[in-house]
Design a protein around this motif. Structure first.
Motif, mmCIF file in Angstrom:
data_model
loop_
_atom_site.group_PDB
_atom_site.id
_atom_site.type_symbol
_atom_site.label_atom_id
_atom_site.label_comp_id
_atom_site.label_asym_id
_atom_site.label_seq_id
_atom_site.Cartn_x
_atom_site.Cartn_y
_atom_site.Cartn_z
ATOM 1 N N LYS A 161 0.833 -1.207 0.000
ATOM 2 C CA LYS A 161 0.000 0.000 0.000
ATOM 3 C C LYS A 161 0.866 1.255 0.000
ATOM 4 N N GLN A 162 1.924 1.254 0.810
ATOM 5 C CA GLN A 162 2.808 2.415 0.859
ATOM 6 C C GLN A 162 3.480 2.654 -0.485
ATOM 7 N N LEU A 166 3.102 5.983 -2.673
ATOM 8 C CA LEU A 166 4.281 6.721 -3.113
ATOM 9 C C LEU A 166 4.275 6.894 -4.622
ATOM 10 N N GLN A 167 3.884 5.831 -5.332
ATOM 11 C CA GLN A 167 3.818 5.920 -6.782
ATOM 12 C C GLN A 167 2.767 6.925 -7.220
ATOM 13 N N ALA A 168 1.625 6.946 -6.517
ATOM 14 C CA ALA A 168 0.562 7.899 -6.853
ATOM 15 C C ALA A 168 1.023 9.334 -6.621
ATOM 16 N N ALA A 172 1.386 12.152 -9.459
ATOM 17 C CA ALA A 172 0.729 13.455 -9.368
ATOM 18 C C ALA A 172 1.740 14.591 -9.530
ATOM 19 N N GLN A 173 2.906 14.441 -8.904
ATOM 20 C CA GLN A 173 3.943 15.460 -9.041
ATOM 21 C C GLN A 173 4.429 15.554 -10.481
ATOM 22 N N TRP A 174 4.588 14.390 -11.098
ATOM 23 C CA TRP A 174 5.035 14.358 -12.497
ATOM 24 C C TRP A 174 4.019 15.044 -13.408
#
Length: 364
Positions: A161-162, A166-168, A172-174
């Motif tokens: 889940k973490q 982190l990937q999400a 979003a930042q990308w």
């Protein structure tokens, strides 16, 4: 009640993993253990009648076991251990041992003892356990082994889940950074193109109206078609062709302009507006003030998944050795690093009279 229900009975990927885990823990592994015992220790355990009794025993015991295991997993392991409340978790283990003893003495064994439809040997085992004066009716070290297995499952799910969170966040930042780069690019592009049309309008050129029409097509592409993260390479090339056509009208044969494409197919996808800054830069910084034998050469070639862009232009005599930098080029380099990390090479060469850009991209 709704929140509690959602916590215990959500049906997602992790719930399916937990279901498989507890089925294996309470049913499959004990049955396999009985089978292994029969193969290596006592062959009588493999007779049809005895093995049928063993399977029934594992199903009945598994049904009662899965209830307290699952509750302990949800209430203690996930809520205390995973949240690093270690002292509370140790206390919950002690409480679990007490409650499990009461559960087996006053719920599990009395229930089995009254199930007359079960094999007689199972009913006798239950009654014998009830008659026992032992306070703990289970093996402590075996229980701790199950707790360790449940802890491993909880840590695995929490880690997964973490990683997804982190990937999400990274995604979003990308996307936010990509959007900012595109927003910087679009006004920059329109500003330069409008300047070109303005200079023709000042000269009262008859080419102004056709140029405005082409610009409207470019604006439609930039504002609407590029909203999607991917664009067909052939559309991107057509957009560049229109842009070069506008520049060709502006210079009115004062410089030599070559735009050529090779191998462009119908299906290859590229991130939109990625190639524009390199072509635009050749006109804006290279030949904008050229009055002599200036040139711009742009060649786009697709071979398999490898796309190459070659842009060569003369440097205006007035510009001398001016460096071809600007918002568009900086953004292009940043977007390449974000969109195609380790899948592109960008080579820039500048001499006193020429400026060259050679870009290769391995497209997905």
């Amino acid at each position: 009640m709704m929140a509690l229900s959602n916590r215990f009975f959500t049906w997602d990927k992790y719930a399916k993993i937990e279901l498989v885990f507890f089925v294996c823990l309470c049913f499959i592994i004990p049955m396999m253990s009985d089978l292994e015992y029969g193969l290596y220790e006592d062959a009588r355990e493999l007779t049809r009648q005895q093995y049928s009794i063993n399977v029934t025993r594992r199903i009945v015991w598994g049904f009662f076991s899965v209830i307290h295991y699952y509750l302990f997993y949800k209430l203690a392991v996930q809520q205390l251990l995973i949240r690093k409340r270690y002292l509370h978790f140790l206390l919950s283990v002690l409480l679990y041992i007490v409650l499990l003893s009461l559960y087996m003495r006053y719920v599990e064994w009395p229930a089995i003892a009254h199930m007359d439809f079960l094999p007689e040997v199972l009913v006798k085992e239950a009654k014998k356990s009830l008659a026992s004066r032992r306070w703990i009716l289970f093996t402590i070290h075996y229980l701790f082994l199950q707790i360790l297995q449940m802890a491993a499952l909880a840590y695995f799910i929490d880690y997964d889940k973490q990683q997804k969170q982190l990937q999400a966040i990274k995604q979003a930042q990308w996307e936010s950074e990509m959007q900012q780069l595109k927003m910087q690019l679009q006004p920059h592009f329109f500003f330069n193109t409008l300047n070109n049309i303005y200079s023709l309008a000042q000269e009262q050129s008859q080419l102004t109206a056709p140029l405005v029409a082409r610009l409207s097509e470019l604006m439609r592409y930039v504002l609407y078609d590029t909203r999607r993260p991917g664009q067909l390479l052939k559309n991107e090339v057509r957009f560049l062709e229109d842009y070069v056509a506008i520049e060709s009208v502006r210079y009115n044969n004062r410089i030599r302009i070559l735009f050529d494409t090779q191998g462009i197919d119908e299906t290859t996808v590229i991130e939109p507006l990625l190639l524009l800054p390199f072509v635009e830069n050749a006109f804006k910084h290279g030949v904008a003030d050229e009055t002599g034998e200036g040139f711009v050469e742009c060649i786009i070639c697709l071979q398999g998944k490898e796309l190459t862009l070659s842009v060569n232009n003369s440097i205006a005599k007035k510009a001398g050795n001016a460096t071809h930098t600007g918002i568009g080029m900086e953004n292009a380099a940043k977007r390449l690093a974000l969109l195609y990390p380790d899948k592109h090479t960008l080579t820039v060469k500048e001499t006193r009279h020429t400026y060259s850009v050679f870009l290769t991209i391995i497209l997905n």
